[in-house]
Design a protein around this motif. Sequence first.
Motif, mmCIF file in Angstrom:
data_model
loop_
_atom_site.group_PDB
_atom_site.id
_atom_site.type_symbol
_atom_site.label_atom_id
_atom_site.label_comp_id
_atom_site.label_asym_id
_atom_site.label_seq_id
_atom_site.Cartn_x
_atom_site.Cartn_y
_atom_site.Cartn_z
ATOM 1 N N UNK A 1 0.841 -1.195 0.000
ATOM 2 C CA UNK A 1 0.000 0.000 0.000
ATOM 3 C C UNK A 1 0.882 1.254 0.000
ATOM 4 N N UNK A 2 1.919 1.235 0.864
ATOM 5 C CA UNK A 2 2.776 2.422 0.947
ATOM 6 C C UNK A 2 3.758 2.518 -0.204
ATOM 7 N N UNK A 3 4.095 1.376 -0.810
ATOM 8 C CA UNK A 3 4.878 1.424 -2.051
ATOM 9 C C UNK A 3 4.061 2.173 -3.111
ATOM 10 N N UNK A 4 2.756 1.853 -3.178
ATOM 11 C CA UNK A 4 1.889 2.499 -4.165
ATOM 12 C C UNK A 4 1.752 3.996 -3.878
ATOM 13 N N UNK A 5 1.520 4.344 -2.582
ATOM 14 C CA UNK A 5 1.374 5.768 -2.228
ATOM 15 C C UNK A 5 2.657 6.542 -2.554
ATOM 16 N N UNK A 6 3.821 5.899 -2.261
ATOM 17 C CA UNK A 6 5.103 6.564 -2.535
ATOM 18 C C UNK A 6 5.290 6.765 -4.033
ATOM 19 N N UNK A 7 4.865 5.772 -4.833
ATOM 20 C CA UNK A 7 4.969 5.916 -6.291
ATOM 21 C C UNK A 7 4.108 7.066 -6.799
ATOM 22 N N UNK A 8 2.913 7.234 -6.176
ATOM 23 C CA UNK A 8 2.050 8.364 -6.586
ATOM 24 C C UNK A 8 2.780 9.686 -6.316
ATOM 25 N N UNK A 9 3.381 9.809 -5.109
ATOM 26 C CA UNK A 9 4.101 11.043 -4.778
ATOM 27 C C UNK A 9 5.249 11.262 -5.764
ATOM 28 N N UNK A 10 5.967 10.191 -6.122
ATOM 29 C CA UNK A 10 7.072 10.331 -7.082
ATOM 30 C C UNK A 10 6.568 10.785 -8.446
ATOM 31 N N UNK A 11 5.387 10.297 -8.857
ATOM 32 C CA UNK A 11 4.823 10.738 -10.139
ATOM 33 C C UNK A 11 4.490 12.229 -10.100
ATOM 34 N N UNK A 12 3.888 12.675 -8.980
ATOM 35 C CA UNK A 12 3.551 14.104 -8.858
ATOM 36 C C UNK A 12 4.836 14.940 -8.901
ATOM 37 N N UNK A 13 5.885 14.476 -8.192
ATOM 38 C CA UNK A 13 7.161 15.190 -8.211
ATOM 39 C C UNK A 13 7.735 15.227 -9.633
ATOM 40 N N UNK A 14 7.600 14.112 -10.355
ATOM 41 C CA UNK A 14 8.125 14.048 -11.729
ATOM 42 C C UNK A 14 7.428 15.082 -12.611
ATOM 43 N N UNK A 15 6.108 15.254 -12.406
ATOM 44 C CA UNK A 15 5.382 16.273 -13.174
ATOM 45 C C UNK A 15 5.946 17.659 -12.859
ATOM 46 N N UNK A 16 6.158 17.929 -11.563
ATOM 47 C CA UNK A 16 6.666 19.236 -11.153
ATOM 48 C C UNK A 16 8.064 19.516 -11.683
ATOM 49 N N UNK A 17 8.884 18.472 -11.769
ATOM 50 C CA UNK A 17 10.281 18.655 -12.173
ATOM 51 C C UNK A 17 10.480 18.488 -13.675
ATOM 52 N N UNK A 18 9.403 18.086 -14.383
ATOM 53 C CA UNK A 18 9.558 17.764 -15.808
ATOM 54 C C UNK A 18 9.956 18.994 -16.625
ATOM 55 N N UNK A 19 9.599 20.193 -16.139
ATOM 56 C CA UNK A 19 9.930 21.411 -16.873
ATOM 57 C C UNK A 19 11.416 21.727 -16.892
ATOM 58 N N UNK A 20 12.204 20.997 -16.088
ATOM 59 C CA UNK A 20 13.636 21.294 -15.993
ATOM 60 C C UNK A 20 14.467 20.547 -17.023
ATOM 61 N N UNK A 21 13.796 19.704 -17.849
ATOM 62 C CA UNK A 21 14.569 18.865 -18.767
ATOM 63 C C UNK A 21 15.288 19.660 -19.841
ATOM 64 N N UNK A 22 14.562 20.611 -20.438
ATOM 65 C CA UNK A 22 15.201 21.389 -21.505
ATOM 66 C C UNK A 22 15.016 22.867 -21.276
#
Lengths: 278, 132
Positions: free
Chosen positions: B111-132
């Motif tokens: 359950x917490x592996x899944x919740x942590x993955x959700x948080x990582x996905x949200x963080x990835x969205x926030x940080x995605x603008x830094x790629x280029x």
Amino acid sequence: MSYIVLSSLLFAGSLLAGLLGALTGLGGGVVIIPLMTLAFGIDIRYAIGASLISVIATSSGAAAAYVREGYTNIRIGMFLEVATTAGALGGAALAGVLSTGVIAVVFGFVLVSSALQSLRASHDDSGALQPDGAALRLGLNGTYPLDGRRQPYNVTGVAPGFGLMIIAGGLSGLLGIGSGAVKVIAMDRIMRIPFKVSTTTSNFMIGVTAAASAGIYIARGYIVPELAMPVMLGVLAGSLFGSRLLVAARTTFLRRLFALVVFVLAVEMIFNGITGRI
Amino acid sequence: MTDEQHTPPPDRDEALEAVLGNLLRIGVIVAAVVVGAGGVYLLIIRGGWIPDFRSFQDGGSPLRSIPLILRGAFEFRADAIVQTGLLLLIATPVLRVVFSLFGFARQRDWLYVALTLIVLCVLAVGLSGLQT
């Protein structure tokens, strides 16, 4: 004003903000942004960016100590971070659309509520008698150190607490603050988590919440290294020093004084926001 | 007082707590050292500069993506070195979430592996603008 003078003054101001923020529990961000905008005339978006950076630094630095002391509930933190990070993305998106005046007014009102919140000295530490079903399914109940042993506690109000955390994350992303005041209302009062656990777990979550919106702020050019540098180092040094002092100091008087200062700053932010000076 | 039998205290994962605590401390120290070093260099070369941060008119900092920031740091530009330190600082809580993922997986707490993955996905969205 030359850059060396500006950065020295910002460093000194941030040092004091970090110190008072740690001593009063309000955090440094609540005075950094008024300091930068009102005293130095810096664009509020740059101020928010610098503040957001300082928030990540202080919360991560303090969380390192709290986690090892065993107060922080990592599961509560991780569960609520789903809400705060999602809210932070929304807040950062809003920050790009709203005018600086509107942001200043919202900031002012959040400051007022933070100041009032910090004056509420008594905390009910009895905890929830019965955990709610969601708390049991999510394994949120835990233990914390009390009088040399580990005191168990139950958690309740999971759904409304989670909802309020989305708002807390949104304010963090919009205003570049930790929004500790909203987090404490959600965890301390609604979820009935013991005060020391809610403050340390809230602090644990602030860094991740701020990181979610910091990427957006950098990508928009709101995070200027020349401004973030003195602010981050100043707030970090001040808050580390403040947390050492905290053990000894009686902070009731200081908290009232700081709340008054924050209140005055809030009124000034609202006034300047409405009259279009920010 | 609380009935211990009714609410058995779950075991703390002290090993995970120690790892997360160390990670956060080291991350903040490394970031502060890089920002501080870049900052001193910045003050030496641009201390007399008269900056204007009153409005966002010139579009803010040009250092707004990871490739641009790192390229500048390799060229030994002071502002890019500071910005690299800020990236390290932002990476610290993100890494904390990644390590939590391993911790929950080791406990087989899916359950917490899944919740942590959700948080990582949200963080990835926030940080995605830094790629280029």
